[in-house]
Design an enzyme around this catalytic site. Structure first.
Site, PDB file in Angstrom:
ATOM      1  N   SER A 142       0.954  -1.290   0.093  1.00 46.26           N
ATOM      2  CA  SER A 142       0.040  -0.052  -0.086  1.00 46.26           C
ATOM      3  C   SER A 142       0.791   1.300   0.023  1.00 46.26           C
ATOM      4  CB  SER A 142      -0.865  -0.042   1.174  1.00 46.26           C
ATOM      5  OG  SER A 142      -1.844  -1.089   1.111  1.00 46.26           O
ATOM      6  N   SER A 143       2.042   1.240   0.253  1.00 51.68           N
ATOM      7  CA  SER A 143       2.894   2.427   0.224  1.00 51.68           C
ATOM      8  C   SER A 143       2.966   3.359  -1.221  1.00 51.68           C
ATOM      9  CB  SER A 143       4.474   2.132   0.341  1.00 51.68           C
ATOM     10  OG  SER A 143       5.015   0.982  -0.410  1.00 51.68           O
TER      11      SER A 143
END
Length: 727
Positions: free
Chosen positions: A410-411
């Protein structure tokens, strides 16, 4: 009637003779004329050319070692220096045969002791063929007889000998003196005419050096001098990234011979062969001296004159802060070993109690990578990689920050939101419903923070809580689709996949960062044939990236949308033994591209990153995914966390990534951290605290803040959280 005059035979012979003489004289005249014309042509037309060739043959750029340029960090701390060591050189005279070289080698071998462990079998075989005919007669009598009788050639005999003489036989024939002669000869035989080669430079004793100096007149072509070896004041720190230089014996590395020879190098030149030493070879190499040799008719050198002195290489100053590098290496080791030891304790506790329903394999916790940079100019301040090998030892893995790629999770969602803005499928502040999503023929997908409900979130809050389904709905919109339960997905995602990947690429994800190092990995971007893979791409669960790429991505947001080329070289200075030399070249900020976004759009994503680290909405029981570790920092920081599902040897694991920048309002540092193949548990292993320690150490060194203790992992506390499956 008159009687015809009849010439006598003698008169005829005289006439013939005169004619022949005239012809011969004419030929001689013509030959002299041709010779005169030829000599005139050579002298007048080609005279300058031949004179130039003569001069070029006399002036030789010799391969005598000159110091390479030194490498420093941004603050002038020496990272790579030179150590002078005594050396013994050999210069091959013109027309010098291998037999003459062997004579010199035999003489020199009585003065110096060589390392004979690396001698090849072929070297030993050649020496036996030339010096031990009796021993050869004992093992190959027929071939010896045929050679003596002319039945086979020397080359044919040698080939038979090579196949007959094995290592055992060679070692039984050759004594230590023989091996020493061979070792000396091998070094000397590689010399080209009038180009000195080093016979020995490592471990030359005072006695050896003095004895050779005393008898130079008796040792044809032998001279003494200095050689230079690289030294590393900070030992293993950044050792791989700094690079390697080839040895005297190696010369041009085999895999780089064509490359360097195309640049005018000789085969026995010592050169940079990896990473920074290779990248900046043209800066560090120095200039070899030029010498004018005088030779006699036989080609023997009778005198020499140095026409141009050698020059040390220029010094390279890096963007690296070695003090920060060393401190961050300690932090990386502390967290890597701390998490692994905690995993080992939890496994032991679970074996006793049996309370945890997770597969935890401590041996998989073996790697961490960290990059810290200045987001405004691309300066790399630190590159840290640590790996626990099979023996349980921690080894440096700094180069993994640019060569190893991982699915980041998700970064990368900030880039997905930005792509939604740019493609006009998302408005700033737009609210979408985070909910479990079902598609025809697939499993249900949902966000980690919301497995069952319908929760309205806007773009800023979606980044804060890391909403998967918000990103999925952006990806659907890129395909012109709106979500409905059990909807079929379009089979052709080519155009939408291109748009999404292009959106990620503009931040440095999946493309070159521009780092001034060879062998940078770009990452894997498999073809998007499955629509679910396309959706997973939007949440960082498909393509792979390096720690450097993730750092550049986060730095682009910190620099208000400017993607700046990363670099390790800061400036080149002239070599000066006593002080910094003059600046010859500097490497400034190079903006690769500017993200086409409005200030409002950029601020919205930056606010989302701020919330990830600093916001806990108690009224809605929502908090940023990095809040636990980062909310107490002063000044405040911002960033994004990521967790990607993966597999290792068939076991489910998680890649945990932590990206950020600080201070939030005026960033001068950005970082990326990757912990690959962590245990797949809920809650996740608390590796986010490494990022907290990185920022606090930076604040200590650059802002003068008080030193704070590193985070320590508590196995018993985390065991309880795993037991109940909650934070």
């Amino acid at each position: 009637m008159k009687r015809a005059k009849i010439k006598s035979l003698d008169a005829i012979n005289k006439q013939v003779l005169r004619s022949r003489i005239n012809i011969i004289m004419l030929i001689i005249f013509l030959l002299f004329l041709v010779l005169i014309i030829r000599l005139g042509y050579l002298q007048i037309v080609l005279g300058d050319t031949y004179q130039e060739q003569v001069e070029n043959a006399q002036y030789v750029e010799i391969n005598q070692s000159v110091p390479r340029g030194e490498i420093y960090d941004r603050n002038g701390n020496l990272l790579v220096g030179n150590t002078a060591e005594k050396a013994i050189y050999f210069t091959r005279h013109r027309n010098m045969s291998n037999f003459e070289i062997m004579d010199v080698a035999e003489s020199l071998s009585s003065y110096i002791q060589m390392d004979t462990e690396t001698l090849s079998l072929r070297d030993k075989q050649d020496y036996i063929i030339n010096n031990y005919p009796g021993e050869l007669s004992a093992i190959m009598p027929e071939q010896v007889t045929l050679l003596e009788n002319g039945g086979i050639s020397q080359n044919e005999f040698n080939e038979d000998a090579y196949s007959t003489i094995d290592e055992e036989f060679a070692n039984s024939v050759l004594n230590e003196e023989d091996l020493n002669v061979i070792a000396v000869y091998v070094q000397m035989a590689s010399a080209s005419e009038l180009n000195p080669v080093i016979v020995k430079s490592e471990d030359v004793t005072e006695e050896e050096f003095a004895r050779v100096n005393e008898d130079l007149e008796q040792l044809a072509g032998i001279s003494t001098g200095l050689d230079w070896q690289r030294n590393y004041p900070y030992d293993a720190a950044l050792r791989t990234v700094l690079g390697e230089v080839s040895t005297n014996e190696e010369g041009l590395p085999r895999e780089l011979v064509d490359y360097y020879q195309a640049l005018g190098y000789s085969r026995n030149d010592r050169v940079g062969k990896s990473y920074l030493e290779f990248q900046y070879e043209n800066v560090l190499r120095g200039e070899k001296p030029q010498v004018k040799y005088t030779t006699d008719k036989s080609g023997r050198v009778t005198g020499e004159e140095t026409i141009k002195e050698g020059k040390a290489g220029e010094d390279l100053y890096l963007t690296i802060d070695i003090e920060l590098q060393l401190e961050l290496e300690k932090i990386a080791e502390h967290h890597l070993t701390g998490i692994r030891e905690m995993a080992e304790e939890i496994v032991e506790m679970d074996e006793e109690n049996g309370d945890i329903d997770y597969t935890i394999i401590p041996e998989y916790i073996d790697t961490v990578q960290l990059v810290v940079q200045d987001p405004n100019n691309g300066d790399i301040l630190a590159m840290v990689g640590k790996h626990i090998n099979e023996d349980g030892d921690i080894v440096d893995y700094d180069y993994g920050t640019l060569t190893a790629t991982y699915v980041p999770g998700s970064s990368v969602k900030g880039a997905t939101v930005a792509t939604g803005y740019q493609e006009d499928v998302l408005d700033v502040g737009e609210t979408l419903i985070d909910e479990p999503m079902t598609f025809a023929g697939t499993d249900t997908v949902s966000s980690f923070f919301n497995r069952n409900d319908q929760v309205p979130v806007d773009d800023q809050r979606a980044l804060m809580v890391s909403s998967n389904t918000y990103m999925f709905k952006i990806a659907l919109a890129l395909m012109g689709e709106q979500y409905s339960a059990d909807m079929p997905l379009p089979t052709d995602v080519t155009e939408a996949g291109y748009d999404l990947r292009n959106g990620l690429n503009q931040f440095g994800l999946g493309v070159s960062t521009g780092i001034d190092l060879p062998n940078e990995a770009i990452g894997l971007s498999p073809q998007l044939t499955n629509p679910m893979n396309y959706l997973y791409l939007s949440i960082g669960q498909y393509d792979t990236y390096t720690a450097l790429q993730l750092s550049q991505y986060m730095s682009t947001f910190a620099a208000d949308g400017k993607r700046v080329q990363q670099h390790l070289a800061k400036e080149v200075r002239g070599s000066n033994a006593n002080d910094k030399g003059p600046v010859l070249n500097s490497y400034g900020t190079n903006v690769l591209n500017t993200i086409p976004m409005t200030d409002n759009q950029l601020n919205q994503i930056q606010n989302g990153f701020y919330d990830v680290f600093n916001t806990h909405d108690e009224s809605r029981d929502m908090y940023g995914t990095g809040w636990d570790a980062y909310h107490d920092l002063e000044p405040k920081a911002a960033g994004k966390t990521g967790t990607a599902e993966s597999f290792r040897d068939g076991d489910p694991v998680l890649n945990q990534t932590y990206l950020g920048y600080a201070p939030y309002d005026q960033p001068d540092m950005a970082f990326s951290i990757i912990f690959p193949t962590m245990p797949s548990t809920v809650p996740f292993f608390p590796a986010q605290y490494m990022g907290q320690d990185v920022i606090e150490k930076y604040y200590e060194l650059y802002y003068g803040q008080e030193s704070k203790p590193l985070y320590n992992y508590d196995a018993e506390d985390f065991y309880t959280q795993l037991e109940y499956g909650s934070y």
